[in-house]
Design an enzyme around this catalytic site. Sequence first.
Site, PDB file in Angstrom:
ATOM      1  N   GLU A 111      57.368  57.959  62.726  1.00 34.17           N
ATOM      2  CA  GLU A 111      57.617  58.413  61.696  1.00 34.17           C
ATOM      3  C   GLU A 111      59.760  57.620  61.387  1.00 34.17           C
ATOM      4  OE1 GLU A 111      57.961  62.931  62.217  1.00 34.17           O
ATOM      5  OE2 GLU A 111      55.774  62.808  61.583  1.00 34.17           O
ATOM      6  N   GLU A 142      49.099  61.796  63.537  1.00 32.79           N
ATOM      7  CA  GLU A 142      49.415  63.165  63.448  1.00 32.79           C
ATOM      8  C   GLU A 142      48.997  64.236  62.005  1.00 32.79           C
ATOM      9  OE1 GLU A 142      53.691  63.547  64.217  1.00 32.79           O
ATOM     10  OE2 GLU A 142      53.864  62.292  65.187  1.00 32.79           O
TER      11      GLU A 142
HETATM   12  C1  BGC Z   1      58.029  64.836  65.885  1.00 31.49           C
HETATM   13  C2  BGC Z   1      57.263  66.638  66.731  1.00 31.49           C
HETATM   14  C3  BGC Z   1      57.018  68.227  65.487  1.00 31.49           C
HETATM   15  C4  BGC Z   1      56.328  66.963  64.429  1.00 31.49           C
HETATM   16  C5  BGC Z   1      55.536  67.753  63.485  1.00 31.49           C
HETATM   17  C6  BGC Z   1      56.554  65.114  64.850  1.00 31.49           C
HETATM   18  O1  BGC Z   1      56.669  63.844  64.797  1.00 31.49           O
HETATM   19  O2  BGC Z   1      58.299  64.353  66.899  1.00 31.49           O
HETATM   20  O3  BGC Z   1      58.118  67.177  67.403  1.00 31.49           O
HETATM   21  O4  BGC Z   1      56.871  68.412  66.675  1.00 31.49           O
HETATM   22  O5  BGC Z   1      56.233  65.709  64.265  1.00 31.49           O
HETATM   23  O6  BGC Z   1      56.426  68.649  62.917  1.00 31.49           O
END
Ligand code: BGC
Length: 351
Positions: free
Chosen positions: A174, A291
């Site tokens: 990210e 993710e």
């Molecule tokens: C972050 C986390 C976060 C998740 C959802 C991830 O990329 O590293 O800390 O909980 O995104 O927001």
Amino acid sequence: MNFRLISKKNPDVINILSFVIFFILSCDSTESIQPLEQNKVDPFIQNKKIAKTINLGNALDAPNEGEWGVTLEAEYFQIIKSAGFSGIRLPIRWSNHTQANAPFTIDENFFKRVDWAVQNALDNNLAIVINIHHFEEIFSDPLAFKQKLLSLWEQIARHFKDYPDDIIFEMLNEPHQKLTSEIWNEFIAEGISLIRKIDDKRTLMIGPANWNSINSLSTLEIPNVENLIITVHYYSPFEFTHQGASWVENSDRWMGTTWDATNTQKELIDKDIAMVKEWGIRNNRPIFIGEFGAYSKADFNSRFRWTEYMVQVMQKNEISWSYWEFCSGFGAWDQQTKKWNELLYALIQPN
Ligand code: BGC
């Protein structure tokens, strides 16, 4: 052999005939049809290895392992494998575990811990994506931390050079803030050519700036290299997936937002994922949604419905995925009861 060359859609006589001819020829010891160039790793095949994965999040990406409530255990890898996942994504905060100055040597014990995790994944036949996660300093001052990023990749690439190809490198989680698309595209080009000089076979993964958002795919300059997977993250609708999240300002006011699988809600997901798929086809690159997940403050039935629908749509579009995450705030597995919750059924579905 590259079976993707054979269209599976509209099988007609020609296709069947070509398959028979192809099959006969490939059984022939003289090999008149050339297979893929030797030593070439096909990123589409690599991406299939990480078709159904889960993030071992909040462990090695915490400032120190354990500080965010997750310490990796050997049994986690077995549990994940037996549940039906094909791999894991392992977020790693390397930046906290190096010498302060160039060449930013990675702390030996931390490297050993990462190695232990990687080995556990491999021993359980799980493919593994390792990344650089929570390198917070680089987002507020990219140029000041560029050398550190490159030096991390140099060390990581050297270390894993002779490891199996089930390990995939994701360059940075990210990118955002001052690490704009423009700067990020430059870092990618430099980083990839550096890694390729050390290891020219490793499958690499990059995602767009602006938090790996699907809407920033258009700003990503894809380097002219082979064996590359593109990653994006998907948390839409954000008001639903991040309600009550302490790290998202004012997200308490979203509490009570449900996801009811209405046609309108489903269409939003369909449209986004179709756009991502189309981008992948147009650019001839495999896609990994590294993710996606809904936080535990949301109503459980809504989380189930959203997760189940997401998996269906990604699988229908042949997009590999990684759920965020295993056993913490978004968790599908409970550390206390040592059991999966029902989210597992939303995640592991037939193709
Ligand atoms: C972050 C986390 C976060 C998740 C959802 C991830 O990329 O590293 O800390 O909980 O995104 O927001």
